[in-house]
Design an enzyme around this catalytic site. Sequence first.
Site, PDB file in Angstrom:
ATOM      1  N   TYR A 162       0.813  -1.221   0.000  1.00  0.00           N
ATOM      2  CA  TYR A 162       0.000   0.000   0.000  1.00  0.00           C
ATOM      3  C   TYR A 162       0.848   1.273   0.000  1.00  0.00           C
ATOM      4  CZ  TYR A 162      -4.468  -2.439   0.527  1.00  0.00           C
ATOM      5  OH  TYR A 162      -5.589  -3.201   0.309  1.00  0.00           O
ATOM      6  N   HIS A 211      -8.530  -7.537  -2.716  1.00  0.00           N
ATOM      7  CA  HIS A 211      -7.763  -6.548  -3.480  1.00  0.00           C
ATOM      8  C   HIS A 211      -7.577  -7.021  -4.908  1.00  0.00           C
ATOM      9  CE1 HIS A 211      -4.519  -3.918  -4.813  1.00  0.00           C
ATOM     10  NE2 HIS A 211      -3.947  -5.015  -5.265  1.00  0.00           N
TER      11      HIS A 211
HETATM   12  P1  ABT Z   1      -7.502  -2.140  -2.721  1.00  0.00           P
HETATM   13  O1  ABT Z   1      -7.877  -3.230  -3.664  1.00  0.00           O
HETATM   14  O2  ABT Z   1      -7.383  -2.627  -1.301  1.00  0.00           O
HETATM   15  O3  ABT Z   1      -6.288  -1.393  -3.183  1.00  0.00           O
HETATM   16  O4  ABT Z   1      -8.741  -1.156  -2.721  1.00  0.00           O
HETATM   17  P2  ABT Z   1      -9.155  -0.150  -3.885  1.00  0.00           P
HETATM   18  O5  ABT Z   1      -8.119  -0.142  -4.950  1.00  0.00           O
HETATM   19  O6  ABT Z   1     -10.556  -0.442  -4.273  1.00  0.00           O
HETATM   20  O7  ABT Z   1      -9.153   1.232  -3.133  1.00  0.00           O
HETATM   21  P3  ABT Z   1      -7.932   2.072  -2.624  1.00  0.00           P
HETATM   22  B1  ABT Z   1      -8.189   3.600  -2.844  1.00  0.00           B
HETATM   23  O8  ABT Z   1      -6.639   1.609  -3.251  1.00  0.00           O
HETATM   24  O9  ABT Z   1      -7.919   1.782  -1.094  1.00  0.00           O
HETATM   25  C1  ABT Z   1      -6.937   0.995  -0.484  1.00  0.00           C
HETATM   26  C2  ABT Z   1      -7.436   0.545   0.870  1.00  0.00           C
HETATM   27  O10 ABT Z   1      -7.602   1.664   1.692  1.00  0.00           O
HETATM   28  C3  ABT Z   1      -8.854   1.643   2.283  1.00  0.00           C
HETATM   29  N1  ABT Z   1      -9.351   3.020   2.367  1.00  0.00           N
HETATM   30  C4  ABT Z   1      -9.320   3.801   1.261  1.00  0.00           C
HETATM   31  C5  ABT Z   1      -9.815   3.480   3.573  1.00  0.00           C
HETATM   32  O11 ABT Z   1      -9.836   2.748   4.572  1.00  0.00           O
HETATM   33  N2  ABT Z   1     -10.280   4.774   3.636  1.00  0.00           N
HETATM   34  C6  ABT Z   1     -10.282   5.594   2.541  1.00  0.00           C
HETATM   35  O12 ABT Z   1     -10.691   6.752   2.647  1.00  0.00           O
HETATM   36  C7  ABT Z   1      -9.781   5.086   1.285  1.00  0.00           C
HETATM   37  C8  ABT Z   1      -9.750   5.952   0.056  1.00  0.00           C
HETATM   38  C9  ABT Z   1      -9.734   0.779   1.433  1.00  0.00           C
HETATM   39  C10 ABT Z   1      -8.777  -0.175   0.818  1.00  0.00           C
HETATM   40  N3  ABT Z   1      -8.710  -1.420   1.548  1.00  0.00           N
HETATM   41  N4  ABT Z   1      -8.932  -1.922   2.525  1.00  0.00           N
HETATM   42  N5  ABT Z   1      -9.007  -2.676   3.373  1.00  0.00           N
HETATM   43 MG    MG Z   2      -6.069   0.026  -4.657  1.00  0.00          MG
END
Ligand code: ABT
Ligand code: MG
Length: 155
Positions: A56, A122
């Site tokens: 991440y 993910h």
């Molecule tokens: P991933 O597949 O886990 O990468 O999720 P996705 O790509 O759909 O979404 P992103 B933006 O990459 O989020 C990564 C992880 O962070 C969490 N998250 C995200 C939060 O907790 N709060 C937030 O405001 C945002 C934007 C969600 C995703 N995973 N988990 N667990």
């Molecule tokens: Mg993501």
Amino acid sequence: ALAGSSPQERTFIMIKPDGVHRGLVADIIKRFEAKGYKLVGIKVLVPSKDLAGKHYAEHEGKPFYPGLVNFLSSGAVVAMVWEGKEVIKTGRTFIGATNPLASAPGTIRGDYGIDVGRNIIHGSDSVDSAQKEIALWFKPAELAEYELISKKWVY
Ligand code: ABT
Ligand code: MG
């Protein structure tokens, strides 16, 4: 073939600790398998904080980053590499929107989730992140080279 449309495209899919603990592993694998995609790598591990942090890295510095890293390293995950035509995009479609409350019914998060911090699975979001994530989680020797006989009925 057009960029990204190769039957050989690969994506990194990971069932997160909440998905493993809730017994969703078989359901998730079934969806990719039934679609016609080929499983080329799979393993179960409890990710270290270091590995979770690298996975991440794009979110480093954001308020939710420490909790995210703790969550991912809190239990066993199922890390997988799936191969097939446009599997990166289709994988994201299967998974659904980041916030499970906004994910459509029929998607994995839409069917099984409520909370953005417990979103089950993910999937790589681009060709570039797929390459980086596969290299982060798997050694080349852990990815199987083989032909699925049934593929001629898929493609
Ligand atoms: P991933 O597949 O886990 O990468 O999720 P996705 O790509 O759909 O979404 P992103 B933006 O990459 O989020 C990564 C992880 O962070 C969490 N998250 C995200 C939060 O907790 N709060 C937030 O405001 C945002 C934007 C969600 C995703 N995973 N988990 N667990
Ligand atoms: Mg993501």
